[in-house]
Scaffold this motif. Structure first.
Motif: not given
Length: 330
Positions: A94-96, A177-179, A193-198
């Motif tokens: 839903t964020f996308e 990292a989305t609003p 803290t923005p970070m990719a899942m892997p």
């Protein structure tokens, strides 16, 4: 000799036609590359294999390649890849959706849905139809089915006493990292803290972050329990996720192929939903048995903070208030 040529032509006709038919069949074969950020051991990734098996056993000229754990595209890049024609299918969040259709940002609101049954009922009604139609029109993506990603809980590297949002101030919590993710972080009173899942496992292991939030089933599949001490049952987001396919790709499929793909997506989502929902309580007990603290909190404190944050947010003012009210109905 003339008779020989006549016989040869008669025999050659069906043979050529057969070869042409084979060529046409091969030319009609299509491949769906299906990507997700979910780890291979998670229910979502497993359901992708069900989707693949169901599609391919129908022998309708459609092949499926599955890519769990962001093996093909980084998390957050799948939807743009679909829209560029570089990917056919993903598990879209839903964020996308709200990144491109801001009026649906309310779907990312903390405490929108009470529980699994409430979410499923809402997404099967007017709210789900509105999302489907808007995504097809404005994003060029067809939603095939709705899956349950889980109820998101807080997971901390070091245990602490948590009664309400005030006790989480300063906690560095991994979030995309989305609003709207960052806004959701504010409702928990953490430091997003923005970070990719892997990257999350190592970041927890080294102390680069203090925690992460995910459904318990995903948390356990990703083995975050190995590098954390506590789960706080904030239940801040009951999250749907969409089996989503490129609309231009979808529109080129035959009616028979569409039915096969759609039916497979519905079956795969249903398998995911039953498995994940049934497993969530078991996972909580399993985590306790492995030495993690699993603590309930007063959700009224978190709901009150969420209401305050959203009431003062300019981002929330872009949301469709009427549809949000419909989604929150009992």
């Amino acid at each position: 000799m003339q008779m020989f040529r006549t016989v040869a032509r008669c025999l050659a006709g069906p043979a050529i036609a057969a070869l042409v038919g084979i060529g046409a069949a091969n030319a009609a074969d299509v491949t769906i590359r299906f990507s997700t950020a979910g780890p291979p051991a998670d229910f979502l990734a497993k359901s992708m294999e069900t989707f693949k098996a169901e599609v391919e056993k129908a022998n309708a000229g459609v092949k499926v390649e599955t890519y769990p754990g962001s093996k093909l595209f980084r998390q957050g890049t799948e939807v743009p890849a679909i829209q560029r024609g570089n990917l056919e299918m993903s598990t879209m969040t839903t964020f996308e959706v709200s990144q491109q259709v801001p009026s649906f940002g309310f779907l990312n609101r903390a405490y929108l849905f009470r529980d699994y049954d409430h979410m499923i009922k809402s997404m099967a009604g007017p709210v789900g139809k509105a999302v489907h139609d808007a995504v097809a029109k404005d994003m060029g993506i067809e939603i095939l089915s709705v899956a349950y990603l889980g109820t998101r809980q807080l997971n901390l590297r070091k245990a602490r006493a948590v009664k309400g949002p005030d006790d989480l101030k300063g906690v560095k919590l991994r979030m995309p990292a989305t609003p709207e993710w960052l806004l959701l972080g504010r409702t928990l009173n953490v430091e997003p803290t923005p970070m990719a899942m892997p990257e999350v496992y190592v970041a927890l292991q080294t102390g680069a972050i203090d925690g992460q939030e995910n459904p318990l089933t995903i948390m356990y599949a990703a083995k975050f329990n190995e590098v954390t001490e506590q789960v706080v049952l904030t239940s801040h987001l009951v999250q749907p996720v969409f089996y989503a396919i490129s609309k231009p790709f979808w529109d080129k499929l035959t009616a028979a192929q569409k039915k096969v793909v759609k039916d497979a997506a519905v079956k795969a989502a249903d398998e995911n939903n039953k498995g994940r929902h049934g497993n969530e309580q078991q996972v909580a007990e399993l985590l306790k048995s492995k030495g993690l603290k699993v603590d309930a909190v007063d959700l009224a404190l978190f709901r009150a903070n969420a209401d305050k944050v959203y009431a003062s947010s300019d981002l929330a003012k872009k949301w469709d208030a009427k549809l949000m009210a419909e989604a929150m109905k009992p």
